[in-house]
Scaffold this motif. Structure first.
Motif, PDB file in Angstrom:
ATOM      1  N   ASP A  23       3.600  12.015  -7.396  1.00 55.71           N
ATOM      2  CA  ASP A  23       4.368  12.337  -6.199  1.00 55.71           C
ATOM      3  C   ASP A  23       3.933  11.390  -5.095  1.00 55.71           C
ATOM      4  O   ASP A  23       2.748  11.059  -4.984  1.00 55.71           O
ATOM      5  N   TYR A  24       4.882  10.939  -4.298  1.00 57.12           N
ATOM      6  CA  TYR A  24       4.545  10.206  -3.082  1.00 57.12           C
ATOM      7  C   TYR A  24       4.141  11.230  -2.042  1.00 57.12           C
ATOM      8  O   TYR A  24       4.773  12.275  -1.906  1.00 57.12           O
ATOM      9  N   VAL A  25       3.070  10.956  -1.311  1.00 64.36           N
ATOM     10  CA  VAL A  25       2.601  11.870  -0.273  1.00 64.36           C
ATOM     11  C   VAL A  25       2.521  11.110   1.049  1.00 64.36           C
ATOM     12  O   VAL A  25       2.563   9.883   1.079  1.00 64.36           O
ATOM     13  N   ALA A  26       2.409  11.845   2.140  1.00 59.43           N
ATOM     14  CA  ALA A  26       2.323  11.227   3.463  1.00 59.43           C
ATOM     15  C   ALA A  26       1.197  10.196   3.492  1.00 59.43           C
ATOM     16  O   ALA A  26       0.182  10.336   2.799  1.00 59.43           O
ATOM     17  N   LEU A  27       1.373   9.169   4.291  1.00 65.25           N
ATOM     18  CA  LEU A  27       0.376   8.099   4.357  1.00 65.25           C
ATOM     19  C   LEU A  27      -0.999   8.600   4.777  1.00 65.25           C
ATOM     20  O   LEU A  27      -2.006   8.015   4.399  1.00 65.25           O
ATOM     21  N   ASP A  28      -1.048   9.662   5.549  1.00 64.12           N
ATOM     22  CA  ASP A  28      -2.346  10.188   5.995  1.00 64.12           C
ATOM     23  C   ASP A  28      -2.760  11.438   5.217  1.00 64.12           C
ATOM     24  O   ASP A  28      -3.646  12.162   5.637  1.00 64.12           O
ATOM     25  N   ASP A  29      -2.166  11.658   4.052  1.00 61.20           N
ATOM     26  CA  ASP A  29      -2.528  12.803   3.210  1.00 61.20           C
ATOM     27  C   ASP A  29      -3.683  12.403   2.298  1.00 61.20           C
ATOM     28  O   ASP A  29      -3.506  11.617   1.368  1.00 61.20           O
ATOM     29  N   PRO A  30      -4.902  12.941   2.538  1.00 61.73           N
ATOM     30  CA  PRO A  30      -6.050  12.541   1.733  1.00 61.73           C
ATOM     31  C   PRO A  30      -6.035  13.086   0.305  1.00 61.73           C
ATOM     32  O   PRO A  30      -6.911  12.758  -0.483  1.00 61.73           O
ATOM     33  N   SER A  31      -5.020  13.893  -0.059  1.00 61.30           N
ATOM     34  CA  SER A  31      -4.926  14.320  -1.457  1.00 61.30           C
ATOM     35  C   SER A  31      -4.486  13.161  -2.341  1.00 61.30           C
ATOM     36  O   SER A  31      -4.596  13.225  -3.560  1.00 61.30           O
ATOM     37  N   GLY A  32      -3.983  12.103  -1.726  1.00 62.03           N
ATOM     38  CA  GLY A  32      -3.692  10.859  -2.429  1.00 62.03           C
ATOM     39  C   GLY A  32      -4.834   9.902  -2.120  1.00 62.03           C
ATOM     40  O   GLY A  32      -5.998  10.184  -2.368  1.00 62.03           O
TER      41      GLY A  32
END
Length: 101
Positions: free
Chosen positions: A46-55
């Motif tokens: 999944d693409y996640v928000a740029l500031d999402d640390p789950s990625g």
């Protein structure tokens, strides 16, 4: 000397980098996007928000690049997520990376 965990580029690598390419994804076996690979078969994410640390943690990555001596380009390549416009994606990139670089 600190142990190299593989998360921080070494100072020896920085002079050889011409561009760092950032795309924030999270591996997910039920992910919306599927990429066939030769070694692992289909890989879903999944693409996640740029500031999402789950990625990927963008702040950690930029700090590691700075610590390694890298001062070159960072390319943000992030497709709009569901319900997001291209303008939204551009604004997100400016907000997240503008504060880091």
């Amino acid at each position: 000397m600190a142990e190299n965990t593989g998360r921080t580029p070494s100072r020896g690598l920085a002079p050889h980098l011409a561009n760092v390419y950032f795309q924030n994804v999270r591996l997910n076996p039920d992910g919306a996007h599927c990429f066939p690979t030769r070694a692992k078969g289909d890989v879903r994410l999944d693409y996640v928000a740029l500031d999402d640390p789950s990625g990927m943690d963008a702040a950690e990555m930029v700090a590691a690049l700075k610590a390694s001596g890298y001062d070159g380009w960072v390319t943000v390549h992030q497709p709009p997520r569901s319900g997001e416009t291209v303008a939204d994606a551009v604004e997100e990139a400016a907000r997240v990376f503008g504060a880091l670089v």
